[in-house]
Design a protein around this motif. Structure first.
Motif, PDB file in Angstrom:
ATOM      1  N   LEU A  60      32.449  32.221  46.836  1.00  0.00           N
ATOM      2  CA  LEU A  60      33.816  32.728  46.737  1.00  0.00           C
ATOM      3  C   LEU A  60      34.726  31.700  46.081  1.00  0.00           C
ATOM      4  CD1 LEU A  60      35.636  35.138  47.442  1.00  0.00           C
ATOM      5  CD2 LEU A  60      36.122  34.025  49.628  1.00  0.00           C
ATOM      6  N   GLY A  61      34.492  30.418  46.393  1.00  0.00           N
ATOM      7  CA  GLY A  61      35.266  29.358  45.751  1.00  0.00           C
ATOM      8  C   GLY A  61      35.069  29.361  44.243  1.00  0.00           C
ATOM      9  N   MET A  62      33.827  29.574  43.796  1.00  0.00           N
ATOM     10  CA  MET A  62      33.562  29.627  42.361  1.00  0.00           C
ATOM     11  C   MET A  62      34.183  30.872  41.726  1.00  0.00           C
ATOM     12  SD  MET A  62      29.702  28.143  41.809  1.00  0.00           S
ATOM     13  CE  MET A  62      30.032  28.082  40.042  1.00  0.00           C
TER      14      MET A  62
ATOM     15  N   TYR B  10      34.221  41.931  43.758  1.00  0.00           N
ATOM     16  CA  TYR B  10      33.459  40.801  44.287  1.00  0.00           C
ATOM     17  C   TYR B  10      34.251  40.078  45.365  1.00  0.00           C
ATOM     18  CZ  TYR B  10      29.741  41.075  40.801  1.00  0.00           C
ATOM     19  OH  TYR B  10      28.661  41.489  40.052  1.00  0.00           O
ATOM     20  N   VAL B  11      35.540  39.934  45.150  1.00  0.00           N
ATOM     21  CA  VAL B  11      36.391  39.271  46.142  1.00  0.00           C
ATOM     22  C   VAL B  11      36.406  40.064  47.442  1.00  0.00           C
ATOM     23  CG1 VAL B  11      38.742  38.543  46.691  1.00  0.00           C
ATOM     24  CG2 VAL B  11      37.835  38.189  44.383  1.00  0.00           C
ATOM     25  N   VAL B  12      36.578  41.387  47.344  1.00  0.00           N
ATOM     26  CA  VAL B  12      36.586  42.242  48.530  1.00  0.00           C
ATOM     27  C   VAL B  12      35.247  42.165  49.251  1.00  0.00           C
ATOM     28  CG1 VAL B  12      36.717  44.634  49.344  1.00  0.00           C
ATOM     29  CG2 VAL B  12      38.321  43.813  47.611  1.00  0.00           C
ATOM     30  N   HIS B  13      34.150  42.270  48.491  1.00  0.00           N
ATOM     31  CA  HIS B  13      32.809  42.197  49.083  1.00  0.00           C
ATOM     32  C   HIS B  13      32.600  40.888  49.827  1.00  0.00           C
ATOM     33  CE1 HIS B  13      28.532  41.002  48.959  1.00  0.00           C
ATOM     34  NE2 HIS B  13      28.300  42.275  49.220  1.00  0.00           N
ATOM     35  N   HIS B  14      32.957  39.776  49.205  1.00  0.00           N
ATOM     36  CA  HIS B  14      32.737  38.469  49.823  1.00  0.00           C
ATOM     37  C   HIS B  14      33.632  38.243  51.039  1.00  0.00           C
ATOM     38  CE1 HIS B  14      30.041  37.604  46.644  1.00  0.00           C
ATOM     39  NE2 HIS B  14      30.111  36.292  46.704  1.00  0.00           N
ATOM     40  N   LEU B  15      34.876  38.705  50.967  1.00  0.00           N
ATOM     41  CA  LEU B  15      35.782  38.531  52.109  1.00  0.00           C
ATOM     42  C   LEU B  15      35.326  39.361  53.302  1.00  0.00           C
ATOM     43  CD1 LEU B  15      39.309  38.478  50.388  1.00  0.00           C
ATOM     44  CD2 LEU B  15      38.069  36.545  51.415  1.00  0.00           C
TER      45      LEU B  15
END
Length: 263
Positions: free
Chosen positions: A132-134, A147-152
């Motif tokens: 997520l940092g990358m 991708y942000v929603v999935h990872h969060l």
């Protein structure tokens, strides 16, 4: 000979002390989740660096890639290693171990956990934090809003299950969906290497289609059915845990169906 025996005894003494410290502190219950998170982050860094070194020597196309393409190449290797690790551990804990078995008289399945299951979740949290940092650093090149929603969502569910010990069974069921990641990454590698017209690319597409159907659609149907059968046990979780069990898989399943239906 006497000196070497004494040296061996000293080394053995230090090893015993190190193992004792590891058991009493680093792997003690209060510290185990945080040690596993840090270990997961360091493992990601190690895989990323090793991929860069190995690829620059053994893959002729790697040096010709752009700077960002090399970054994504290394990042996808990182996600592939995590996917293989978490898929194997999830399949073992869900289907082969007796930790979450209905035949085991050890309380509700929604409240069961073990030192190993907690440690594995911590390592996965470390990966999602690193990835997520990358994504944020290179946004939106490594992945957009989905991708942000999935990872969060994944981070919230995995971290909650790790810290509270609740809902680990359903967390691992969702994590089995990571089995599709290596195939997706391989497709990107083949495309980047100019092998889009190869037979391997076609076979890879078929494998992705089938694995996505099983791991991200059929498995989620089984998860919802399992929740239905054990809803009385789900209700014994804390409110936020119930929310994560009921809502997060639903949101992810909708995202999976949308991706599956996209040509």
């Amino acid at each position: 000979m006497v000196v070497s025996e004494e040296a061996a005894m000293v080394i053995k003494s230090y090893q015993d002390q190190a193992e004792q410290l590891l058991k009493e502190y680093a792997l003690a219950d209060p510290f185990r989740p945080y040690v596993s998170i840090v270990g997961g982050i360091f493992a990601c860094k190690m895989v990323y660096d090793l991929t860069r070194l190995i690829s620059s020597v053994h893959f002729k196309s790697y040096p010709n890639l752009s700077k960002f393409q090399r970054t994504e190449w290394n990042n996808r290797a990182m996600s592939t290693v995590h996917a293989v690790f978490i898929t194997v551990m999830s399949l073992y804990l869900v289907f082969w171990s007796d930790l979450y078995s209905d035949d085991r008289l050890a309380g509700p399945v929604t409240l069961r956990n073990s030192p190993m299951s907690t440690f594995v979740l911590g390592a996965s949290v470390g990966y999602f934090l690193a990835d997520l940092g990358m994504i944020f650093w290179f946004y939106p090149d490594l992945g957009g809003l989905e991708y942000v929603v999935h990872h969060l969502l994944s981070l919230a569910s995995i971290a909650y299950a790790m810290l509270t010990g609740e809902g680990q069974l359903y967390t691992y069921m969702v994590l089995i969906s990571e089995t599709t990641t290596p195939g997706i990454n391989l497709r990107w590698y083949l495309d980047t290497a100019g092998m889009k017209r190869s037979r391997a690319y076609v076979v890879n597409g078929v494998v992705i289609f089938l694995s996505w159907l099983v791991a991200r659609i059929i498995l989620f149907i089984y998860l919802f059915y399992h929740v239905y059968l054990h809803y009385d046990q789900v209700r014994q979780m804390q409110r936020f845990g119930q929310f994560l069990v009921l809502v997060v898989p639903l949101v992810l399943s909708v995202m999976n169906l949308m991706c599956y239906s996209t040509p």
